[in-house]
Motif scaffolding. Structure first.
Motif, PDB file in Angstrom:
ATOM      1  N   ILE A 136      39.732  48.551  36.314  1.00 51.43           N
ATOM      2  CA  ILE A 136      41.088  47.392  35.734  1.00 51.43           C
ATOM      3  C   ILE A 136      39.843  47.405  33.438  1.00 51.43           C
ATOM      4  O   ILE A 136      41.434  47.602  32.901  1.00 51.43           O
ATOM      5  CB  ILE A 136      40.506  46.178  35.655  1.00 51.43           C
ATOM      6  N   SER A 137      39.260  48.388  32.880  1.00 47.02           N
ATOM      7  CA  SER A 137      38.870  48.564  32.363  1.00 47.02           C
ATOM      8  C   SER A 137      39.769  49.568  31.556  1.00 47.02           C
ATOM      9  O   SER A 137      39.840  49.371  30.435  1.00 47.02           O
ATOM     10  CB  SER A 137      37.346  47.994  31.836  1.00 47.02           C
ATOM     11  N   PHE A 172      42.533  41.358  33.683  1.00 48.57           N
ATOM     12  CA  PHE A 172      40.551  42.346  33.208  1.00 48.57           C
ATOM     13  C   PHE A 172      40.036  40.944  32.974  1.00 48.57           C
ATOM     14  O   PHE A 172      38.874  40.493  33.174  1.00 48.57           O
ATOM     15  CB  PHE A 172      41.062  42.816  31.708  1.00 48.57           C
ATOM     16  N   SER A 176      36.912  40.246  34.662  1.00 49.20           N
ATOM     17  CA  SER A 176      35.854  39.703  34.456  1.00 49.20           C
ATOM     18  C   SER A 176      35.205  39.161  34.325  1.00 49.20           C
ATOM     19  O   SER A 176      34.070  39.332  35.052  1.00 49.20           O
ATOM     20  CB  SER A 176      35.893  40.332  32.880  1.00 49.20           C
TER      21      SER A 176
END
Length: 401
Positions: A136-137, A172, A176
């Motif tokens: 996703i990053s 994200f 995260s």
């Protein structure tokens, strides 16, 4: 070292967040390496424990086998004797082996199983979340790049890139947060989970040593001190016996090896004389063989030096005559004559030869005396029986008159 990642920092995705994230990931990797090493060492310990248990079981069986050897000993009638003591010790060691096997099983259950579960479940979950976070990053970085490169003249492309960036940022942020959550949970759980695992094993160790202490404390109070006293007593007796046996060579000086040393007479009894003689065989070669002779009752018997059974040379010495042959070239010989055969025997010395002749003649005389005594006894019994019958008949006649 304790690492806790701040949720607020993860939403900023700041360099501080990335640094703390890298530190936390390095800490988890170091923990995983140490846990895997510990599990491997524990497995090795358990394997060695199984080998030790197997070897110890063989040792216990050896002690029991040794106890069976002492079953015929005069000191093994009960548990205070050698065989009983060895079996008691073997039983105690066998019980300790049972406790040890339980300890190894607990090591497998509490250490290997729990720590393996921690590695394969908790650490693995963090790693899987990390992969998703990194993906996703990367997607967010791509969305930021695309949005920054959208030309002002293309309104639709700008809107699409902005919408993609907004959605990716939201994804994200959630990812995260989940990743930081997994890291923080793992950092919190590892403390009590690992401590609880080792505490469980320490309880098993404590139980093992307490059981062993109680077992041997009871054995020492009720048994081992008694055995120690018996060992000291046996050791003292052995020292006395060894001291006596140190004078064994004096027996050679006391015994005249040159004259009359080959005849044994227990308590000086001629009727139980025994010793080695050379016996002339009745074969064609007339060779001589050495045999152990003894007088038993009115029989002359002999045997080889080995464990062979006795052979009766003469069944009844009363039928025999003992004489010294004059036509033989060999020295110290005498002859045992019976109605059917003749036996030539040779002693080691003239004194031994005379002793054997006296012993055999004494046995023959004693056998005749015993025979006459039995005959007189039978005659007396017959006479007594006849007198009783005549007296009975006289009484009957008087009654009739």
């Amino acid at each position: 070292m304790k690492y806790t990642v701040d949720f607020k920092e993860c939403l900023k995705d700041s360099p501080r967040f990335r640094t703390s994230l890298e530190d936390a990931e390095g800490d988890i990797e170091a923990l995983e390496v140490r846990l895997e090493r510990l599990v491997k060492q524990c497995s090795t310990m358990i394997d060695m424990g199984k080998s030790f248990s197997s070897a110890s079981s063989g040792f216990v069986l050896g002690i029991r086998d040794l106890a069976n050897y002492f079953n015929d000993d005069a000191l093994v009638s009960d548990n205070r004797k050698v065989a009983g003591s060895l079996n008691r010790f073997a039983h105690a060691m066998s019980e300790m082996l049972k406790y040890f096997n339980i300890l190894m099983d607990q090591a497998h259950r509490s250490v290997c199983k729990n720590l393996n579960s921690f590695i394969k479940v908790d650490v693995k979950k963090v790693k899987e979340t990390k992969k998703l976070f990194e993906k996703i990053s990367d997607d967010m970085d791509a969305a930021l790049t695309r949005n920054s490169q959208a030309p002002r003249s293309k309104t639709q492309e700008c809107e699409e890139s902005l919408n993609t960036l907004t959605a990716t940022r939201a994804c994200f942020a959630h990812t995260s947060l989940d990743y930081v959550f997994q890291i923080n949970v793992l950092n919190s759980k590892k403390r009590f989970d690992i401590l609880d695992t080792m505490l469980s094993y320490m309880h098993a160790q404590n139980t093992f040593f307490h059981q062993g202490h109680d077992l041997y404390l009871d054995l020492e109070k009720t048994y081992m001190k008694d055995i120690a006293g018996q060992v000291e007593e046996l050791s003292s007796k052995a020292r006395v016996e060894m001291k006596e046996m140190e004078e064994r060579h004096s027996l050679v000086q006391k015994k005249d090896l040159g004259h009359g040393s080959g005849v044994l007479q227990p308590d000086g009894d001629l009727l139980h004389t025994e010793g080695y003689l050379f016996k002339r065989n009745s074969n064609a070669f007339k060779n001589y063989v050495r045999r152990w002779f003894c007088i038993q009752g009115n029989q002359l018997v002999y045997r080889k030096r080995s464990k062979d059974s006795l052979t009766v040379m003469e069944e009844d010495l009363r039928l025999c005559t003992i004489r010294l042959p004059s036509d033989l070239d060999r020295r110290f010989c005498f002859e045992v004559l019976s109605p059917t055969r003749s036996h030539i025997l040779q002693a080691d010395s003239e004194e031994d030869c005379q002793t054997w002749v006296k012993a055999l003649n004494a046995s023959i005389s004693q056998a005749y005396k015993d025979t006459m005594h039995e005959s007189d006894k039978e005659s007396e019994e017959k006479s007594s029986t006849s007198s009783g019958a005549e007296s009975s008949q006289g009484d009957n006649s008087s009654a009739q008159a």
